[in-house]
Design an enzyme around this catalytic site. Structure first.
Site: not given
Length: 318
Positions: A129, A164, A214, A229, A237, A277, A285, A287
């Site tokens: 994050k 979050k 992504r 997504r 979400r 992301d 984000e 990841n």
């Protein structure tokens, strides 16, 4: 090359959508020998890091992506990590103290000559994050704090926000609070554990209707397709684990700008595989633990993400 995958139990894999399986299948097709273990099988003894590993082979009709069983494994036996050509850390989060301990053990193994991907220190150094804070030019209004008053002020300023936890995955613990502030206090108390844990707040981005994208970086280069997504129904979400619909599409100019800026920096730090992301034009984000979406991009576009990854792994492992 002997490749060790540190991952969740093989019998839990859903191979039709599992990126680690896609890596395994491509590696096996090239003649590499596959081994597997879980983080709990790692041990340090006598100055060396070893693991109880199982050699396994992929079995059955490869076209059947829902077959079970899909592998045949030998009995587990101890082996030093430095004896593998490559060790892939593919354990899914949560990023808890056991995960951190595993990275410490892997770092000790590196000092003895093991080749670990992603680099354990780099995994620890990049909060999925908070890592966006290094690239503020790509980040929408964001606040990280445990101070309830500051979170309330952020909501008052932006009106429509997302809250979050910093250690969540798969969309868990993500809340939207609109202008009416409904349940804002309760959400802050819950996510911050009454002010004892930091929370991330971000301005709500309406572009989420077009998907939480992504962007995969492999060996310092972007994959030419992203997986958008897309939230379904009233959901905010887009995570596939939260019921989002995955749609592969080419990188936009902004996606590519973000990717080519971050890719060489992160690769230089030992991050062979990264999943960025992005929502709309904004990075949300970074990841680094166990990035996914190989299978969806491969199935929808024909672009062989797994081949690109194993190419990069072979170069990196020498």
């Amino acid at each position: 090359m002997n490749i060790l995958f540190i991952a969740d139990p093989l019998d839990r894999f859903q191979i039709y959508k599992d990126s680690t399986y896609a890596m395994m299948a491509e590696a096996a097709a090239r003649g590499h020998t596959l081994y597997a273990c879980e983080p709990g099988h790692l041990a340090w003894s006598g100055g060396e890091v070893e693991a109880n590993v199982r050699r396994f082979t992929i079995t059955g009709d490869l076209a059947d992506k829902r077959r079970s069983p899909w592998f045949a494994a030998e009995a587990a036996s101890p082996r030093l990590l430095k004896d593998f050509g490559a060790v892939l850390m593919r354990k899914d989060p949560p990023f808890d103290m056991e995960y951190v301990t595993a990275t410490w053990l892997l770092e000790l193994a590196e000092r003895s000559g093991a080749r670990i991907f992603n680099k354990p220190q780099a995994i620890r150094d990049h909060s999925e994050k908070l890592a966006i804070g290094e690239f503020p030019q790509f980040v929408a209004p964001t606040l990280v704090t445990r101070d309830a008053a500051r979170l309330r002020a952020f909501h008052a300023e932006h009106g429509d926000i997302i809250l979050k936890p910093l250690d969540g995955m798969g969309g868990m613990g993500v809340f939207r609070v609109t202008a009416d502030g409904m349940n804002l206090g309760s959400i802050i108390e819950m996510l911050s554990h009454d002010g004892s844990r930091s929370v991330m707040a971000q301005k709500f981005l309406p572009e989420i209707k077009n998907g939480d994208k992504r962007i995969l970086l492999i060996g310092g280069q972007p994959v030419p397709y992203v997986l958008a997504r897309i939230p379904q129904g009233s959901e905010v979400r887009g995570n596939l684990a939260a019921g989002g619909l995955g749609r592969a599409q080419p990188l936009t100019d902004r996606d590519r700008e973000i990717a080519v800026t971050l890719a060489p920096v992160l690769f230089e730090r030992g991050l062979l595989l990264v999943g960025l992301d992005a929502i709309g034009d904004w990075l949300t984000e970074v990841n680094v633990t166990s990035p996914t979406c190989f299978r969806e991009i491969m199935d929808q576009t024909g672009f062989d993400v797994a081949a690109m990854f194993i190419d990069a792994l072979e170069r990196a492992a020498g």
